[in-house]
Scaffold this active site. Structure first.
Site, PDB file in Angstrom:
ATOM      1  N   ASP A   1       0.811  -1.226   0.000  1.00  0.00           N
ATOM      2  CA  ASP A   1       0.000   0.000   0.000  1.00  0.00           C
ATOM      3  C   ASP A   1       0.841   1.271   0.000  1.00  0.00           C
ATOM      4  OD1 ASP A   1      -2.218  -1.690   0.153  1.00  0.00           O
ATOM      5  OD2 ASP A   1      -2.162  -1.690   2.342  1.00  0.00           O
ATOM      6  N   GLU A   2       1.978   1.216  -0.664  1.00  0.00           N
ATOM      7  CA  GLU A   2       2.867   2.381  -0.700  1.00  0.00           C
ATOM      8  C   GLU A   2       2.397   3.426  -1.718  1.00  0.00           C
ATOM      9  OE1 GLU A   2       3.871  -0.740  -1.220  1.00  0.00           O
ATOM     10  OE2 GLU A   2       5.404  -1.298   0.258  1.00  0.00           O
ATOM     11  N   GLY A   3       1.404   3.057  -2.529  1.00  0.00           N
ATOM     12  CA  GLY A   3       0.973   3.973  -3.599  1.00  0.00           C
ATOM     13  C   GLY A   3       1.484   3.510  -4.959  1.00  0.00           C
ATOM     14  N   LYS A   4       1.708   2.194  -5.073  1.00  0.00           N
ATOM     15  CA  LYS A   4       2.245   1.634  -6.320  1.00  0.00           C
ATOM     16  C   LYS A   4       1.296   1.894  -7.489  1.00  0.00           C
ATOM     17  CE  LYS A   4       2.406  -2.413  -4.314  1.00  0.00           C
ATOM     18  NZ  LYS A   4       2.053  -2.025  -2.936  1.00  0.00           N
TER      19      LYS A   4
ATOM     20  N   LYS B   1      -0.745   4.277  -8.101  1.00  0.00           N
ATOM     21  CA  LYS B   1      -0.650   5.645  -8.621  1.00  0.00           C
ATOM     22  C   LYS B   1       0.603   5.812  -9.488  1.00  0.00           C
ATOM     23  CE  LYS B   1       0.529  10.305  -7.628  1.00  0.00           C
ATOM     24  NZ  LYS B   1       0.354  11.559  -6.962  1.00  0.00           N
TER      25      LYS B   1
ATOM     26  N   GLY C   1      -4.473  -4.442  -3.809  1.00  0.00           N
ATOM     27  CA  GLY C   1      -5.495  -3.431  -4.087  1.00  0.00           C
ATOM     28  C   GLY C   1      -4.750  -2.175  -4.484  1.00  0.00           C
ATOM     29  N   HIS C   2      -4.742  -1.882  -5.759  1.00  0.00           N
ATOM     30  CA  HIS C   2      -3.958  -0.741  -6.266  1.00  0.00           C
ATOM     31  C   HIS C   2      -4.918   0.362  -6.706  1.00  0.00           C
ATOM     32  CE1 HIS C   2      -0.255  -3.490  -7.171  1.00  0.00           C
ATOM     33  NE2 HIS C   2      -0.634  -3.494  -5.918  1.00  0.00           N
TER      34      HIS C   2
ATOM     35  N   GLN D   1       2.083  -6.020  -3.264  1.00  0.00           N
ATOM     36  CA  GLN D   1       2.525  -6.142  -1.865  1.00  0.00           C
ATOM     37  C   GLN D   1       3.764  -5.265  -1.629  1.00  0.00           C
ATOM     38  OE1 GLN D   1       1.541  -9.470  -3.470  1.00  0.00           O
ATOM     39  NE2 GLN D   1      -0.370  -8.570  -2.806  1.00  0.00           N
TER      40      GLN D   1
ATOM     41  N   PRO E   1      -8.609  -1.118   8.960  1.00  0.00           N
ATOM     42  CA  PRO E   1      -7.743   0.009   9.307  1.00  0.00           C
ATOM     43  C   PRO E   1      -6.282  -0.437   9.266  1.00  0.00           C
ATOM     44  CG  PRO E   1      -9.077  -0.668  11.211  1.00  0.00           C
ATOM     45  CD  PRO E   1      -9.492  -1.529  10.057  1.00  0.00           C
TER      46      PRO E   1
ATOM     47  N   LEU F   1       3.763  12.229   1.041  1.00  0.00           N
ATOM     48  CA  LEU F   1       4.499  13.210   1.847  1.00  0.00           C
ATOM     49  C   LEU F   1       3.539  14.250   2.435  1.00  0.00           C
ATOM     50  CD1 LEU F   1       7.403  14.001   2.719  1.00  0.00           C
ATOM     51  CD2 LEU F   1       7.429  15.595   0.801  1.00  0.00           C
TER      52      LEU F   1
HETATM   53  P1  GDP Z   1      -0.820   0.291  -3.524  1.00  0.00           P
HETATM   54  O1  GDP Z   1      -1.380  -1.001  -3.035  1.00  0.00           O
HETATM   55  O2  GDP Z   1       0.641   0.412  -3.289  1.00  0.00           O
HETATM   56  O3  GDP Z   1      -1.205   0.602  -4.944  1.00  0.00           O
HETATM   57  O4  GDP Z   1      -1.489   1.421  -2.617  1.00  0.00           O
HETATM   58  P2  GDP Z   1      -3.052   1.546  -2.230  1.00  0.00           P
HETATM   59  O5  GDP Z   1      -3.807   2.004  -3.392  1.00  0.00           O
HETATM   60  O6  GDP Z   1      -3.520   0.309  -1.545  1.00  0.00           O
HETATM   61  O7  GDP Z   1      -2.987   2.642  -1.100  1.00  0.00           O
HETATM   62  C1  GDP Z   1      -2.418   3.900  -1.324  1.00  0.00           C
HETATM   63  C2  GDP Z   1      -3.477   4.956  -1.002  1.00  0.00           C
HETATM   64  O8  GDP Z   1      -2.873   6.225  -0.960  1.00  0.00           O
HETATM   65  C3  GDP Z   1      -4.566   5.072  -2.061  1.00  0.00           C
HETATM   66  O9  GDP Z   1      -5.764   5.414  -1.445  1.00  0.00           O
HETATM   67  C4  GDP Z   1      -4.054   6.197  -2.958  1.00  0.00           C
HETATM   68  O10 GDP Z   1      -5.097   6.861  -3.639  1.00  0.00           O
HETATM   69  C5  GDP Z   1      -3.425   7.094  -1.938  1.00  0.00           C
HETATM   70  N1  GDP Z   1      -2.296   7.890  -2.386  1.00  0.00           N
HETATM   71  C6  GDP Z   1      -1.319   7.586  -3.288  1.00  0.00           C
HETATM   72  N2  GDP Z   1      -0.377   8.566  -3.316  1.00  0.00           N
HETATM   73  C7  GDP Z   1      -0.768   9.487  -2.414  1.00  0.00           C
HETATM   74  C8  GDP Z   1      -0.189  10.704  -1.947  1.00  0.00           C
HETATM   75  O11 GDP Z   1       0.870  11.124  -2.345  1.00  0.00           O
HETATM   76  N3  GDP Z   1      -0.887  11.382  -0.979  1.00  0.00           N
HETATM   77  C9  GDP Z   1      -2.057  10.935  -0.466  1.00  0.00           C
HETATM   78  N4  GDP Z   1      -2.639  11.672   0.475  1.00  0.00           N
HETATM   79  N5  GDP Z   1      -2.611   9.784  -0.870  1.00  0.00           N
HETATM   80  C10 GDP Z   1      -1.974   9.065  -1.816  1.00  0.00           C
HETATM   81  P1  IMO Z   2      -0.847  -4.215  -2.227  1.00  0.00           P
HETATM   82  O1  IMO Z   2      -0.400  -4.767  -3.554  1.00  0.00           O
HETATM   83  C1  IMO Z   2      -0.893  -4.608   2.115  1.00  0.00           C
HETATM   84  C2  IMO Z   2      -0.858  -8.670   3.784  1.00  0.00           C
HETATM   85  C3  IMO Z   2      -2.087  -9.164   4.510  1.00  0.00           C
HETATM   86  C4  IMO Z   2      -1.479 -10.121   5.507  1.00  0.00           C
HETATM   87  C5  IMO Z   2      -0.324 -10.746   4.721  1.00  0.00           C
HETATM   88  C6  IMO Z   2      -0.657 -12.088   4.095  1.00  0.00           C
HETATM   89  O2  IMO Z   2      -2.172  -3.553  -2.250  1.00  0.00           O
HETATM   90  O3  IMO Z   2       0.230  -3.415  -1.592  1.00  0.00           O
HETATM   91  P2  IMO Z   2      -2.200 -12.839   2.050  1.00  0.00           P
HETATM   92  O4  IMO Z   2      -3.656 -12.610   1.789  1.00  0.00           O
HETATM   93  O5  IMO Z   2      -1.306 -12.281   0.997  1.00  0.00           O
HETATM   94  O6  IMO Z   2      -1.876 -14.258   2.372  1.00  0.00           O
HETATM   95  O7  IMO Z   2      -1.901 -12.010   3.400  1.00  0.00           O
HETATM   96  O8  IMO Z   2      -0.011  -9.812   3.691  1.00  0.00           O
HETATM   97  N1  IMO Z   2      -1.071  -8.177   2.390  1.00  0.00           N
HETATM   98  C7  IMO Z   2      -1.038  -6.896   2.041  1.00  0.00           C
HETATM   99  N2  IMO Z   2      -0.898  -5.775   2.779  1.00  0.00           N
HETATM  100  N3  IMO Z   2      -0.979  -4.513   0.775  1.00  0.00           N
HETATM  101  C8  IMO Z   2      -1.102  -5.619   0.014  1.00  0.00           C
HETATM  102  O9  IMO Z   2      -1.088  -5.557  -1.334  1.00  0.00           O
HETATM  103  C9  IMO Z   2      -1.171  -6.870   0.640  1.00  0.00           C
HETATM  104  N4  IMO Z   2      -1.311  -8.140   0.194  1.00  0.00           N
HETATM  105  C10 IMO Z   2      -1.236  -8.924   1.272  1.00  0.00           C
HETATM  106  O10 IMO Z   2      -2.765  -8.112   5.129  1.00  0.00           O
HETATM  107  O11 IMO Z   2      -0.910  -9.404   6.578  1.00  0.00           O
HETATM  108 MG    MG Z   3      -2.898  -1.683  -1.799  1.00  0.00          MG
END
Ligand code: GDP
Ligand code: IMO
Ligand code: MG
Length: 427
Positions: free
Chosen positions: A14-17, A19, A41-42, A225, A305, A333
């Site tokens: 969930d680092e924002g990949k 985007k 979940g991207h 991930q 959460p 940031l």
């Molecule tokens: P991913 O799994 O790495 O693609 O990241 P997620 O989509 O799960 O979670 C990243 C969240 O941060 C999403 O809700 C994005 O819309 C949001 N996001 C991405 N870049 C930024 C940013 O620079 N600032 C803020 N406030 N939100 C961001």
């Molecule tokens: P993206 O690509 C954040 C976490 C789960 C759990 C562990 C193992 O959106 O960054 P799994 O269902 O893979 O066997 O769960 O890994 N996890 C993630 N956490 N972002 C993800 O993907 C994740 N995919 C799995 O919450 O702790």
């Molecule tokens: Mg994600």
């Protein structure tokens, strides 16, 4: 950027990949997922619209770009069919540009069931998986008990494979878990129908990707991930079941390491983790709550959460090293605005000793105490910043510190979820 680029998350996902991949897609011919599954979940924001992609590469929102789900991904056909339909309903055309590898393993109903049953078992690690059947599917792959897409789309072969696999799994379900067996006929009927629907998307992606390479087409590899969830290098056993790090791009696509040169590491300006497992810099307090609310830190896949805390540079250096990240994208940031001070963990302390390297033993990691360096905060809203020069001095100091601590230049700085809210240095 020229050539191919591997993008990887450097933290716990969930680092924002999503985007970054969406923005970078413009510069590449094809976007390729190489590991994980619908646990990902991207999120991508296009104008006022928000898309959350689980299996389909985040390049799909750019018309004309080829999107490939390569052999290292475990694919839930129900989820994929739903995602395709969802995109079509929103006017996104996927025909002729979305491909699924015939070597991809199929996530079956029994995988999801075993994921659930395993999580409910007492005494094991409380991983808190996404319940998408990821672990059991990769386990079957390694045990040579999986079903691949090439088999799913052939009704005769699929029948034979499913008969064999369900017989074995039903023994475990009924005798070990005292659960009801899975009914062969209903699964066969449902999944062979899905095989029919998805058949036109299934192809030999290995041959396809090598063909692209020969034609000089550029590839953007989309990691899912984060490195700390990698099966080898993460906080085992609190990890996912795939090779998340850059090396996974080669085994997950069939492209040789020599063809996949550059690596972009994607990291938040702080840390989050969803699910169980050690997280040394977690702030289970007001600071953590503030980061969660400001960063909207709720799971894109499960809505859970996310746990939040300060940037962990010990873990980040470990991830940079394993991935060979040559540049960094520093995300979210803007979320740090308004904090009086910002902390970065640069070392761990354990029983009076200081540790600068990330420990391989999760038991050790559970007991370390973070040693922080403190930076001054800033109050300015960063979400409108378009150029590096517009950032407040304290934010620049923070970015410089991240570069110094990791030894890697921060090439991109994200200041909001939208496409435009991205500062590219020197670009
Ligand atoms: P991913 O799994 O790495 O693609 O990241 P997620 O989509 O799960 O979670 C990243 C969240 O941060 C999403 O809700 C994005 O819309 C949001 N996001 C991405 N870049 C930024 C940013 O620079 N600032 C803020 N406030 N939100 C961001
Ligand atoms: P993206 O690509 C954040 C976490 C789960 C759990 C562990 C193992 O959106 O960054 P799994 O269902 O893979 O066997 O769960 O890994 N996890 C993630 N956490 N972002 C993800 O993907 C994740 N995919 C799995 O919450 O702790
Ligand atoms: Mg994600």
């Amino acid at each position: 950027m020229g050539g191919n680029l591997i993008t990887v998350g450097l933290q716990w996902g969930d680092e924002g990949k999503g985007k970054i991949i969406d923005v970078l897609s413009e510069q590449y011919d094809a976007v390729v997922r190489f590991q994980g599954g619908a646990n990902a979940g991207h999120t991508v924001h296009v104008g006022d619209e928000k898309f959350v992609l689980h299996l389909i590469p985040s390049g799909i929102l750019h018309p004309g770009k080829q999107c490939i789900i390569a052999n290292g991904v475990v694919v839930d056909p129900e989820c994929l069919a739903g995602e395709i339909e969802g995109l079509k309903a929103r006017g996104i055309d996927v025909e002729g540009r979305l491909w699924v590898g015939d070597r991809c393993h199929v996530v079956m109903p029994h995988h999801k069931l075993f994921d659930e049953l395993r999580e409910a078992e007492k005494g094991g690690p409380d991983i808190q998986t996404t319940q998408r059947g990821i672990g059991p599917c990769y386990a079957d792959k390694a045990a040579r008990d999986g079903i691949r897409f090439g088999e799913l789309i052939d009704p005769v072969i699929f029948r034979r494979r499913l008969k064999h696999v369900l017989k074995a799994r039903n023994l475990v379900l009924t005798r070990i878990y005292d659960a009801d067996p899975i009914d062969f006929d209903s699964v066969y009927e449902r999944y062979s129908r899905l095989g029919g629907t998805l058949g036109p998307f299934v192809t030999d992606t290995v041959g396809m990707l090598h063909g692209f390479s020969r034609e000089g087409r550029s590839l953007l590899l989309e990691g899912a991930q984060g490195s700390m969830l990698d099966i080898n290098f993460g906080t085992y056993p609190y990890v996912t079941s795939s090779n998340v790090c850059a090396g996974g791009a080669t085994v997950g696509t069939g492209l040789p390491p020599s063809s996949l040169g550059q690596v972009l590491g994607i990291a938040k300006a702080y840390c989050s983790r969803v699910g169980g497992g050690p997280f040394p810099t977690e702030q289970d307090n007001e600071t953590g709550e503030l980061l969660r609310e400001r960063g909207n830190e709720y799971g894109s896949t499960t809505g859970r959460p996310r746990r939040c805390g300060w940037l962990d540079a010990v873990a980040l250096r470990h991830a940079v090293q394993i991935n060979g990240a040559g540049t960094l994208a520093l995300m979210l940031l803007d979320v740090l605005s308004g904090l009086g001070e910002i902390k970065v963990c640069t070392r761990y302390r354990l029983e009076g000793r200081e540790i600068a390297d990330f420990p391989g033993d999760t038991g050790v990691l559970e007991n370390v105490e973070p040693v922080y360096e403190t930076f001054r905060g800033w109050s300015d809203d960063l979400t409108g910043a378009e150029r590096f020069e517009q950032l407040p001095a304290a934010a620049v100091d923070y970015i410089n510190a991240v570069e110094k601590i990791t030894g890697v230049p921060v090439k991109m700085i994200s200041v909001g979820p939208k496409r435009k809210q991205l500062i590219v240095r020197g670009g």
